[in-house]
Design a protein around this motif. Structure first.
Motif, PDB file in Angstrom:
ATOM      1  N   ALA A  49      46.415  38.395  29.432  1.00 26.98           N
ATOM      2  CA  ALA A  49      45.105  39.002  29.715  1.00 26.98           C
ATOM      3  C   ALA A  49      44.397  38.231  30.825  1.00 26.98           C
ATOM      4  O   ALA A  49      44.582  37.027  30.963  1.00 26.98           O
ATOM      5  CB  ALA A  49      44.255  38.977  28.453  1.00 26.98           C
ATOM      6  N   CYS A  50      43.636  38.963  31.623  1.00 30.83           N
ATOM      7  CA  CYS A  50      42.908  38.312  32.711  1.00 30.83           C
ATOM      8  C   CYS A  50      41.516  38.928  32.778  1.00 30.83           C
ATOM      9  O   CYS A  50      41.367  40.136  32.874  1.00 30.83           O
ATOM     10  CB  CYS A  50      43.641  38.515  34.028  1.00 30.83           C
ATOM     11  N   SER A  51      40.498  38.076  32.727  1.00 26.90           N
ATOM     12  CA  SER A  51      39.132  38.595  32.660  1.00 26.90           C
ATOM     13  C   SER A  51      38.454  38.620  34.025  1.00 26.90           C
ATOM     14  O   SER A  51      37.271  38.939  34.120  1.00 26.90           O
ATOM     15  CB  SER A  51      38.309  37.746  31.698  1.00 26.90           C
ATOM     16  N   ALA A  52      39.193  38.293  35.095  1.00 26.31           N
ATOM     17  CA  ALA A  52      38.553  38.131  36.410  1.00 26.31           C
ATOM     18  C   ALA A  52      37.700  39.342  36.808  1.00 26.31           C
ATOM     19  O   ALA A  52      36.544  39.187  37.212  1.00 26.31           O
ATOM     20  CB  ALA A  52      39.607  37.839  37.475  1.00 26.31           C
ATOM     21  N   TRP A  53      38.256  40.554  36.670  1.00 26.50           N
ATOM     22  CA  TRP A  53      37.512  41.735  37.112  1.00 26.50           C
ATOM     23  C   TRP A  53      36.280  41.985  36.230  1.00 26.50           C
ATOM     24  O   TRP A  53      35.204  42.310  36.724  1.00 26.50           O
ATOM     25  CB  TRP A  53      38.427  42.963  37.169  1.00 26.50           C
ATOM     26  N   ASP A  54      36.436  41.798  34.893  1.00 24.15           N
ATOM     27  CA  ASP A  54      35.278  41.985  34.009  1.00 24.15           C
ATOM     28  C   ASP A  54      34.195  40.964  34.331  1.00 24.15           C
ATOM     29  O   ASP A  54      33.007  41.276  34.315  1.00 24.15           O
ATOM     30  CB  ASP A  54      35.704  41.849  32.539  1.00 24.15           C
ATOM     31  N   ASP A  55      34.595  39.739  34.641  1.00 19.60           N
ATOM     32  CA  ASP A  55      33.623  38.696  34.989  1.00 19.60           C
ATOM     33  C   ASP A  55      32.932  39.040  36.306  1.00 19.60           C
ATOM     34  O   ASP A  55      31.723  38.875  36.450  1.00 19.60           O
ATOM     35  CB  ASP A  55      34.317  37.333  35.103  1.00 19.60           C
ATOM     36  N   LEU A  56      33.715  39.535  37.259  1.00 18.43           N
ATOM     37  CA  LEU A  56      33.126  39.902  38.551  1.00 18.43           C
ATOM     38  C   LEU A  56      32.131  41.051  38.382  1.00 18.43           C
ATOM     39  O   LEU A  56      31.047  41.041  38.963  1.00 18.43           O
ATOM     40  CB  LEU A  56      34.230  40.272  39.534  1.00 18.43           C
ATOM     41  N   LYS A  57      32.510  42.000  37.524  1.00 22.41           N
ATOM     42  CA  LYS A  57      31.603  43.128  37.276  1.00 22.41           C
ATOM     43  C   LYS A  57      30.312  42.653  36.625  1.00 22.41           C
ATOM     44  O   LYS A  57      29.222  43.109  36.957  1.00 22.41           O
ATOM     45  CB  LYS A  57      32.279  44.142  36.349  1.00 22.41           C
TER      46      LYS A  57
END
Ligand SMILES: Nc1ncnc2c1ncn2[C@@H]1O[C@H](COP(=O)(O)OP(=O)(O)O)[C@@H](O)[C@H]1O
Ligand SMILES: [Mg+2]
Length: 214
Positions: free
Chosen positions: A165-173
């Motif tokens: 799992a990678c949260s990068a995009w959710d964090d960026l959003k």
């Protein structure tokens, strides 16, 4: 295309010097043979174009950096979609990709270019499309997504086979809706690169802390 491939072998590959100093930071490019132009550098590879064939880019992996074969497979699965590039040719350690004429969101924040919500929605939809194709969007951060004419693009898909799992995009959003929309965008603030890099380092530090605790 044949002339482009010839020029890659004769001019670019023999003259270019790419070095990965640290896997968490962009590769260093020491030499770019004329008339080739450096377009960008990521943690795995550097991306160039030739002024005569400017609709294509050449992505060359730094020696010792993995991921080349995986990226090829990701592009095979993605096929053709307006928010992604396409792989037009692959060589030993390089890919020829369709050029995306966008500005990375990282650069947009630096330049003070307004990022409309449509861009975020387009990228969300593109990532859903990738999931439908059996891929796992990964490492979708500000340098890997772009804006062109108010629409969103995903420029780097190299880690989309990784199942972790990678949260990068959710964090960026989250940063977009909590900080960018209410504060940065109305004030038309331009954020210097060193501030962006400090934010990136702090983000990485906290992400590691959170991961250790789950
Ligand atoms: N198809 C493309 N069109 C235009 N620019 C690109 C393209 N692919 C990469 N770039 C530029 O090169 C940079 C590095 O490429 P990227 O694919 O992110 O490398 P890495 O896999 O090493 O992170 C990107 O941030 C972007 O600025
Ligand atoms: Mg990248």
């Amino acid at each position: 295309m044949n002339q482009l491939i010839e020029s890659i072998h004769q001019e670019l590959l023999s003259g270019v010097q790419i070095e990965s100093l640290d896997p968490h930071n962009p590769v260093a490019v020491h030499q770019v043979p004329d008339p080739w132009q450096l377009l960008g550098a990521g943690n795995y590879a550097a991306v160039f174009y030739h002024p005569r064939y400017s609709d294509q880019v050449v992505k060359i992996y730094a020696p010792g950096r993995p991921g080349f074969a995986e990226e090829l497979e990701v592009y095979r699965r993605l096929g053709s979609h307006p928010a992604f590039s396409e792989c037009l040719y692959s060589g030993e350690n390089f890919l020829v990709l369709k050029r995306l004429y966008g500005v990375t969101l990282y650069d947009c924040v630096h330049l003070g270019k307004r990022i409309p919500k449509q861009v975020i929605q387009d990228i969300d939809q593109a990532l859903d499309y990738a999931r439908d194709r059996g891929l796992h969007p990964h490492d979708v951060h500000g340098r890997n997504v772009m804006m062109q004419d108010g629409r969103g693009l995903v420029v780097d898909v190299s880690d989309f086979l990784q199942q972790e799992a990678c949260s990068a995009w959710d964090d960026l959003k989250r940063a977009y809706y909590w900080i960018y929309v209410p504060v940065l965008s109305p004030l038309r603030l331009r954020v210097p690169y060193f501030v962006l890099d400090v934010v990136r380092a702090i983000y990485r530090y906290f992400r590691r802390l959170v991961r250790r605790n789950v």
